[in-house]
Scaffold this motif. Structure first.
Motif, short mmCIF file in Angstrom:
data_model
loop_
_atom_site.label_atom_id
_atom_site.label_comp_id
_atom_site.label_asym_id
_atom_site.label_seq_id
_atom_site.Cartn_x
_atom_site.Cartn_y
_atom_site.Cartn_z
N GLY A 1 0.80 -1.22 0.00
CA GLY A 1 0.00 0.00 0.00
C GLY A 1 0.83 1.27 0.00
O GLY A 1 2.05 1.24 0.15
N TYR A 2 0.12 2.37 -0.22
CA TYR A 2 0.72 3.71 -0.12
C TYR A 2 0.29 4.29 1.22
O TYR A 2 -0.89 4.21 1.57
CB TYR A 2 0.18 4.63 -1.21
N ALA A 3 1.22 4.88 1.95
CA ALA A 3 0.89 5.46 3.26
C ALA A 3 0.92 6.98 3.16
O ALA A 3 1.85 7.54 2.56
CB ALA A 3 1.88 4.96 4.31
N ILE A 4 -0.09 7.61 3.74
CA ILE A 4 -0.19 9.08 3.69
C ILE A 4 -0.37 9.58 5.13
O ILE A 4 -1.40 9.31 5.77
CB ILE A 4 -1.39 9.53 2.81
N GLY A 5 0.60 10.30 5.62
CA GLY A 5 0.57 10.78 7.01
C GLY A 5 -0.35 11.98 7.15
O GLY A 5 -0.28 12.92 6.36
N VAL A 6 -1.22 11.92 8.16
CA VAL A 6 -2.19 12.99 8.40
C VAL A 6 -2.17 13.39 9.88
O VAL A 6 -1.39 12.86 10.67
CB VAL A 6 -3.61 12.56 7.95
N GLY A 7 -3.05 14.34 10.24
CA GLY A 7 -2.98 14.97 11.55
C GLY A 7 -3.44 14.11 12.72
O GLY A 7 -3.02 14.35 13.86
N SER A 8 -4.29 13.11 12.48
CA SER A 8 -4.81 12.27 13.57
C SER A 8 -5.51 11.05 12.96
O SER A 8 -5.76 11.02 11.75
CB SER A 8 -5.82 13.05 14.43
N LEU B 1 -5.67 11.63 -1.52
CA LEU B 1 -5.43 11.86 -0.08
C LEU B 1 -4.29 12.86 0.13
O LEU B 1 -4.37 13.70 1.04
CB LEU B 1 -5.12 10.54 0.61
N ARG B 2 -3.26 12.80 -0.71
CA ARG B 2 -2.15 13.75 -0.57
C ARG B 2 -2.64 15.17 -0.82
O ARG B 2 -2.16 16.12 -0.20
CB ARG B 2 -1.00 13.40 -1.52
N MET B 3 -3.59 15.31 -1.74
CA MET B 3 -4.17 16.65 -1.99
C MET B 3 -5.06 17.08 -0.81
O MET B 3 -4.95 18.20 -0.32
CB MET B 3 -4.97 16.64 -3.29
N LEU B 4 -5.92 16.15 -0.38
CA LEU B 4 -6.88 16.49 0.69
C LEU B 4 -6.17 16.97 1.95
O LEU B 4 -6.64 17.89 2.62
CB LEU B 4 -7.75 15.28 1.03
N ARG B 5 -5.03 16.36 2.28
CA ARG B 5 -4.37 16.72 3.54
C ARG B 5 -3.66 18.07 3.44
O ARG B 5 -3.24 18.64 4.43
CB ARG B 5 -3.37 15.65 3.97
N ASN B 6 -3.47 18.56 2.21
CA ASN B 6 -2.66 19.77 2.01
C ASN B 6 -3.41 20.81 1.19
O ASN B 6 -3.01 21.16 0.10
CB ASN B 6 -1.33 19.38 1.33
N TYR B 7 -4.53 21.28 1.74
CA TYR B 7 -5.37 22.35 1.17
C TYR B 7 -5.98 22.00 -0.19
O TYR B 7 -6.49 22.89 -0.87
CB TYR B 7 -4.58 23.66 0.97
N GLY B 8 -5.88 20.75 -0.61
CA GLY B 8 -6.41 20.38 -1.93
C GLY B 8 -5.42 20.66 -3.05
O GLY B 8 -5.78 20.63 -4.23
N GLU B 9 -4.13 20.89 -2.67
CA GLU B 9 -3.14 21.24 -3.70
C GLU B 9 -2.64 20.03 -4.49
O GLU B 9 -2.22 19.02 -3.91
CB GLU B 9 -1.92 21.91 -3.03
#
Ligand SMILES: Cc1ncc(COP(=O)(O)O)c(C=O)c1O
Length: 368
Positions: free
Chosen positions: A52-59, A213-221
């Protein structure tokens, strides 16, 4: 003897040198958000999940919310989970704009009963409002994922694992988190892999979900100052990533020690008037919590406290008893298994730093 329910500083003191050095490196680097530590931790974490791909988020809560959004859950949709979970599971569903639907649990594993899931879905009119299901690997024991995934696929639902309490647990030999469409983890300090603050991770198999998910965690960028979707600010910071990289190297040993302590509890409490946790044949439990059941729960908790042993209850109220979730329209009696268990469960201290003597003392105090 005094035995607290958690003693997180003991673990820090065991690995202080490595943690202090990792933290100092981040301070010196001058880069604190979305940097090399997070990238390396994501790679190491997905290797630990064996895929899998892991995406680190705030909680962990953010992990669940963002996973739901990435899976296409929209306002007005239903998301199915269980009543005996930590409230953040439903907090995330509501934050994604969806309506939580609850189904009762299997009395052996305390996790989602696949038959209840299927009978709920069969009773619904088409088109189905339910778009996703969140089985919770409660206390570190995996839910029965094969039938859950089979039912979800039959009804066109996405499967999001709430693995917040289950890092390193296994289902039929595979690590949890990569069994469904997305796996969500929490690095809350008390977790088996705990940071020194909040943190979470989503693991997905599809590259398109990972990009979303990488976009969602970073303002949608999509790239710097190019916003492809509406987004959030939910990133695992470099300090937490550096700390968690150190701790990840110890996780399997710590989980193994938790399993040994659970074995000790099982042997020493064999004759006690308690229901002990089970490990299903498909499961490798990582004992985030060691939860027993007693009809005399409150008395037992008071007695242990008098002997200096602090216990806890996970959780004293099922979700539908909570004031905030009265709005879901459920009544007492709707989920008999989860409801009964909430008045009987008691979490005994279990963390890798506990000694065999401390466990023997706890078991002795239960029996006297
Ligand atoms: C089952 C479960 N789901 C979700 C969460 C939420 O994780 P966090 O506290 O990191 O937001 C937790 C932990 O508190 C949890 O135990």
């Amino acid at each position: 003897m005094q035995i607290p329910f958690f003693e997180l500083n003991r673990q820090y003191l065991d690995i202080q040198e490595e943690i202090d050095q990792a933290v100092a490196e981040v301070f010196k680097s001058g880069w604190y958000i979305l940097g090399e530590e997070l990238k390396a931790f994501e790679t190491e974490f997905s290797a630990h999940c064996r895929g899998g791909y892991a995406i680190g988020v705030g909680s962990g809560t953010d992990a669940l919310q963002l996973a739901l959004l990435a899976c296409g859950v929209k306002p007005g949709d239903e998301v199915i989970t269980v009543p005996n979970t930590a409230v953040p599971t439903v907090v995330a569903i509501v934050a994604a704009g969806a309506r939580p639907v609850l189904v009762d649990i299997d009395p052996k594993t305390y996790t989602m009963d696949p038959e209840r899931l299927e009978s709920y879905l069969k009773a619904q009119q088409l088109p189905l409002k339910a778009k996703a299901v969140i089985p919770v690997h409660l206390y570190g024991h995996p839910a029965d994922m094969n039938p859950i995934i089979e039912i979800a696929r039959k009804f066109g639902l996405r499967v999001i694992e709430d693995a917040c309490q289950a890092v390193g647990a296994e289902y039929c030999g595979a690590r949890v988190g990569i069994l469904g469409d997305a796996g969500c983890f929490s690095f809350y300090p008390t977790k088996n892999l705990g940071g020194y603050g909040d943190g979470g991770m989503v693991v997905v198999n599809e590259a398109s979900l990972a990009n979303h998910l990488r976009m969602l965690r970073n303002y949608g960028e999509e790239s710097k100052y190019n916003n492809a979707v509406f987004g959030y600010n939910s990133r695992l910071d470099e300090l937490q990533a550096a700390v968690l990289r150190v701790k990840l190297r110890y996780l399997d040993v710590w989980n193994q020690r938790r399993r040994s302590i659970a074995g000790l509890y099982r042997d020493l409490l064999a004759d006690a008037d308690l229901s002990l946790p089970c490990e299903a044949p498909y499961a490798r439990h990582i004992y985030h919590l060691y939860v027993v059941r007693s009809r005399e729960r409150d008395h037992l908790q008071r007695k242990l406290k008098e002997h200096g042993i602090i216990t806890s209850i996970h959780y004293p109220m099922p979700v539908h008893y909570q004031k905030a979730y009265q709005i879901l329209g459920y009544s007492r009696g709707d989920f008999p298994v989860a409801e009964r268990f909430s008045s009987e469960i008691l979490s005994l201290p279990l963390y890798p730093e506990l000694t065999d003597e401390q466990i023997a003392y706890i078991c002795h105090c239960i029996s006297v």
